[in-house]
Design a protein around this motif. Structure first.
Motif, short mmCIF file in Angstrom:
data_model
loop_
_atom_site.label_atom_id
_atom_site.label_comp_id
_atom_site.label_asym_id
_atom_site.label_seq_id
_atom_site.Cartn_x
_atom_site.Cartn_y
_atom_site.Cartn_z
N PHE A 1 0.48 -0.54 -1.63
CA PHE A 1 0.81 1.13 -1.90
C PHE A 1 -0.34 1.95 -0.65
O PHE A 1 0.29 2.49 -0.21
CB PHE A 1 0.02 1.51 -3.26
CG PHE A 1 0.04 2.87 -3.49
CD1 PHE A 1 1.16 3.47 -4.07
CD2 PHE A 1 -1.10 3.80 -2.94
CE1 PHE A 1 1.08 4.89 -4.36
CE2 PHE A 1 -0.95 5.21 -3.26
CZ PHE A 1 0.04 5.65 -3.84
N SER A 2 -1.34 1.09 -0.50
CA SER A 2 -2.29 1.94 0.58
C SER A 2 -1.56 1.72 1.96
O SER A 2 -1.52 2.65 2.51
CB SER A 2 -3.64 1.23 0.62
OG SER A 2 -4.23 1.04 -0.83
N ARG A 3 -0.83 0.51 2.10
CA ARG A 3 -0.29 0.44 3.43
C ARG A 3 0.95 1.29 3.76
O ARG A 3 1.27 2.06 4.76
CB ARG A 3 0.04 -0.75 3.64
CG ARG A 3 0.52 -1.27 5.32
CD ARG A 3 0.55 -2.70 5.30
NE ARG A 3 1.09 -2.89 6.82
CZ ARG A 3 1.26 -4.01 7.21
NH1 ARG A 3 0.45 -5.30 6.59
NH2 ARG A 3 1.77 -4.49 8.27
N ILE A 4 1.94 1.40 2.70
CA ILE A 4 3.05 2.17 2.77
C ILE A 4 2.63 3.69 2.91
O ILE A 4 3.25 4.39 3.64
CB ILE A 4 3.97 2.24 1.24
CG1 ILE A 4 4.10 0.70 1.25
CG2 ILE A 4 5.15 2.91 1.41
CD1 ILE A 4 4.78 -0.02 2.37
N TYR A 5 1.76 4.28 2.16
CA TYR A 5 1.34 5.75 2.07
C TYR A 5 0.14 5.96 3.07
O TYR A 5 -0.09 7.15 3.31
CB TYR A 5 1.21 6.16 0.63
CG TYR A 5 2.38 6.13 -0.11
CD1 TYR A 5 3.32 7.16 -0.20
CD2 TYR A 5 2.49 5.23 -1.16
CE1 TYR A 5 4.16 7.09 -0.85
CE2 TYR A 5 3.66 5.05 -1.86
CZ TYR A 5 4.57 5.91 -1.86
OH TYR A 5 5.69 5.84 -2.44
N GLY A 6 -0.39 5.04 3.57
CA GLY A 6 -1.48 5.09 4.71
C GLY A 6 -2.74 5.88 4.24
O GLY A 6 -3.41 6.66 4.67
N SER A 7 -2.92 5.46 2.82
CA SER A 7 -4.05 6.25 2.12
C SER A 7 -5.37 5.16 2.25
O SER A 7 -5.11 4.03 2.15
CB SER A 7 -3.66 6.64 0.76
OG SER A 7 -3.27 5.33 -0.05
N SER A 8 -6.55 5.67 1.81
CA SER A 8 -7.44 5.04 1.70
C SER A 8 -7.80 4.09 0.46
O SER A 8 -8.86 3.58 0.11
CB SER A 8 -8.84 5.75 2.06
OG SER A 8 -9.00 6.79 1.12
N TYR A 9 -7.16 4.76 -0.51
CA TYR A 9 -7.11 4.30 -1.82
C TYR A 9 -5.66 3.92 -2.18
O TYR A 9 -4.73 4.08 -1.67
CB TYR A 9 -7.66 5.16 -2.87
CG TYR A 9 -6.86 6.22 -3.16
CD1 TYR A 9 -5.60 6.54 -3.95
CD2 TYR A 9 -7.08 7.74 -2.28
CE1 TYR A 9 -5.13 7.55 -3.93
CE2 TYR A 9 -6.69 8.71 -2.47
CZ TYR A 9 -5.37 8.76 -3.38
OH TYR A 9 -4.47 9.85 -3.41
N GLY A 10 -5.62 3.08 -3.34
CA GLY A 10 -4.10 2.61 -3.72
C GLY A 10 -4.00 2.47 -5.39
O GLY A 10 -4.94 2.11 -6.02
N TYR A 11 -2.90 2.95 -5.60
CA TYR A 11 -2.37 2.70 -6.95
C TYR A 11 -1.65 1.30 -7.15
O TYR A 11 -1.44 0.63 -5.85
CB TYR A 11 -1.47 3.71 -7.45
CG TYR A 11 -2.24 5.16 -7.54
CD1 TYR A 11 -2.74 5.59 -8.73
CD2 TYR A 11 -1.98 6.07 -6.52
CE1 TYR A 11 -3.46 6.83 -8.74
CE2 TYR A 11 -2.69 7.21 -6.64
CZ TYR A 11 -3.31 7.69 -7.86
OH TYR A 11 -3.83 9.09 -7.87
N THR A 12 -1.17 0.74 -8.23
CA THR A 12 -0.68 -0.66 -7.93
C THR A 12 0.83 -0.26 -7.98
O THR A 12 1.61 0.53 -8.79
CB THR A 12 -0.82 -1.13 -9.34
OG1 THR A 12 -0.39 -0.14 -10.54
CG2 THR A 12 -2.16 -1.75 -9.88
N ALA A 13 1.26 -0.56 -7.05
CA ALA A 13 2.99 -0.52 -6.48
C ALA A 13 3.37 -1.87 -6.22
O ALA A 13 3.51 -2.07 -4.99
CB ALA A 13 3.14 0.74 -5.78
N ALA A 14 4.01 -2.68 -7.22
CA ALA A 14 4.45 -3.77 -6.72
C ALA A 14 5.84 -3.73 -6.03
O ALA A 14 6.65 -2.87 -6.20
CB ALA A 14 4.98 -4.63 -7.87
N PRO A 15 5.83 -4.44 -4.94
CA PRO A 15 7.16 -4.31 -4.01
C PRO A 15 8.33 -4.91 -4.47
O PRO A 15 9.68 -4.74 -4.02
CB PRO A 15 6.79 -5.28 -2.91
CG PRO A 15 5.82 -6.38 -3.33
CD PRO A 15 4.93 -5.55 -4.29
N GLY A 16 8.27 -5.63 -5.66
CA GLY A 16 9.47 -6.32 -6.35
C GLY A 16 9.45 -7.91 -5.78
O GLY A 16 9.26 -8.12 -4.52
#
Length: 447
Positions: free
Chosen positions: A326-341
């Motif tokens: 999630f962090s890498r996709i959205y370029g954020s310093s924090y991340g939620y759980t977002a599995a790629p599948g």
């Protein structure tokens, strides 16, 4: 779709391979194709790669399943079952054993929320009772407090508690449903099912409903081989119940900036938001990874799978890969759980060849587990255990292979508890012949 139809026509519903395919189509293939058809020229190549990855993965998975015969020969009759195993069998009566399983899940879950200091679901409901429509959305705040990388909150052995409260209720629901269909005392098992569902949803999240839905359907159909046929009204009723619960939690979360101040606006919002989540939101982050080319083909070389494994090591400070994704996709310093599948993760680890090979192997593995006759060892617990495992394995389509580590741990934990309960009940155990087991199945079916 033909692969799915063959399973359903044969009545083979308690199948991990079947549900892995269904969830892959619902959560990924359909949304990928829709986004591809609506993409402009600039990002067409990226999303086309995503469509190729998911399609290749599904075809390879089905091919791996068909190598072992797919759904062929899975449906067997009660008569064949009796002829194959004419010896005396020992069956553990479903008394305290089931309640041991329930206690092993519910007690640690209660301890977890005591350490947290509140139950998000109850707090969210309480705010609505106090403030009406203005209290909607509070559940979302309480829910996020469960995420340590957002709040800094720390609970000892949090990962262990998470596994038990997220996946443990599947065993309660599976075993209780199976025993009800066999004619055991109904209301105690309904109570346990309710407790299991509430435990799954106490964190205020909707995604456990997917696992519960699959586990319940698998449990309802798990006894077909013993001659017990489920009534269609059970399937429709339970499906409607879970959809209703999903709508209520969606409203309580109120993941929108729009103000809801009437019943009509609430109904419109919950239907739109819930089915948007099912059809598109689950695949939104994986789609962005292809559109923005955040990951290259084969870039990780298996690192995400290793990261998932290390996250379970006691004392490890390694985050789950879903957070980093999630962090890498959205370029954020924090991340939620977002599995790629499953398929996207295979692509960013090993490229297109890896997608084909891993999917093929996964199809063979899930079909092998589906066909394992060990699930017929005893008719009181094993079909319910299988229902839980079917749900967990099917969930790898959207949660990734990392979930299997948690699934293996919770299955091992439940097996120990089951054996302990069986040992304590050994004095009450009765010997049944295969003919007597057949009579039990006929009597339960007649009810």
């Amino acid at each position: 779709m033909g692969y799915i139809v063959v399973y359903l026509r044969k009545g083979i519903v308690a199948s991990a391979a079947l549900w892995f395919t269904i969830l892959s189509v619902v959560f990924f293939l359909y949304s990928f194709v829709v986004v591809w058809s609506e993409s402009n020229f600039n990002d067409l190549d990226g999303i086309a790669t995503g469509v190729l990855v998911v399609s290749l993965g599904l075809v390879s998975f089905i091919a791996g399943s068909l190598v072992l015969g797919g759904p062929k020969g899975r449906r067997h009759t009660e008569k064949r079952h009796v002829r194959r195993d004419p010896t005396v069998r020992r069956v553990v009566p479903p008394g305290r054993g089931l309640f041991f399983i329930a206690a092993a899940v519910i007690v640690p879950s209660v301890v977890y929320f005591v350490l947290l200091g509140h139950v998000p679901l109850f707090m969210g409901v309480g705010d609505v009772f106090e403030s009406g429509y203005q209290g909607l959305g509070a559940l979302q705040t309480y829910r996020l407090e469960l995420t340590p990388h957002l709040s800094g909150m720390s609970i000892p052995f949090k990962g262990v508690f998470d596994i038990i409260r997220n996946y443990g209720p599947l065993f309660i629901v599976g075993v209780s449903t199976v025993q009800m269909l066999q004619g055991e005392k109904r209301w105690p098992r309904i109570l346990l099912i309710v407790l299991g569902v509430v435990t799954s949803l106490a964190a205020g999240q909707r995604w456990p409903l997917i696992y519960l839905f699959v586990a319940a359907l698998a449990a309802i159909y798990a006894l077909v081989g013993f001659g017990i046929r489920p009534a269609l009204r059970r399937v429709v009723g339970f499906s409607a119940l879970l959809i209703g619960v999903g709508l209520v939690i969606t409203l309580l979360q109120k993941r929108t900036t729009e103000v809801i101040d009437s019943f009509g606006e609430a109904v419109n919002f919950v239907f739109e938001n819930l089915f948007q989540r099912i059809i598109f939101d689950q695949s939104a982050t994986p789609i962005l990874s292809f559109q923005n080319r955040v990951y290259n083909s084969g870039e990780l070389g298996g690192a995400s799978y290793l990261q998932a494994l290390l996250a379970y090591v006691p004392g490890s400070d390694v985050q789950n890969f879903e957070v980093d994704f999630f962090s890498r996709i959205y370029g954020s310093s924090y991340g939620y759980t977002a599995a790629p599948g499953f398929f996207t993760e295979a692509f960013i680890n090993f490229g297109l060849i890896g997608v084909a090979l891993l999917s093929f192997a996964w199809g063979m593995l899930l079909t092998t587990i589906d066909r394992n006759r060990q699930w017929e060892k005893d008719r009181y617990f094993s079909p319910g255990f299988k229902a839980a495992i079917v749900a967990l394995l099917a969930g790898t389509s959207f949660a990734g292979v990392g979930v299997i580590i948690g699934a293996a741990l919770i299955y091992f934990y439940m097996s120990i508890v089951y054996r302990l309960g069986s040992h304590l009940e050994k004095s009450d155990t009765t010997d049944f012949s295969a003919a007597e087991l057949s009579a039990v199945g006929v009597a339960a079916r007649s009810k």
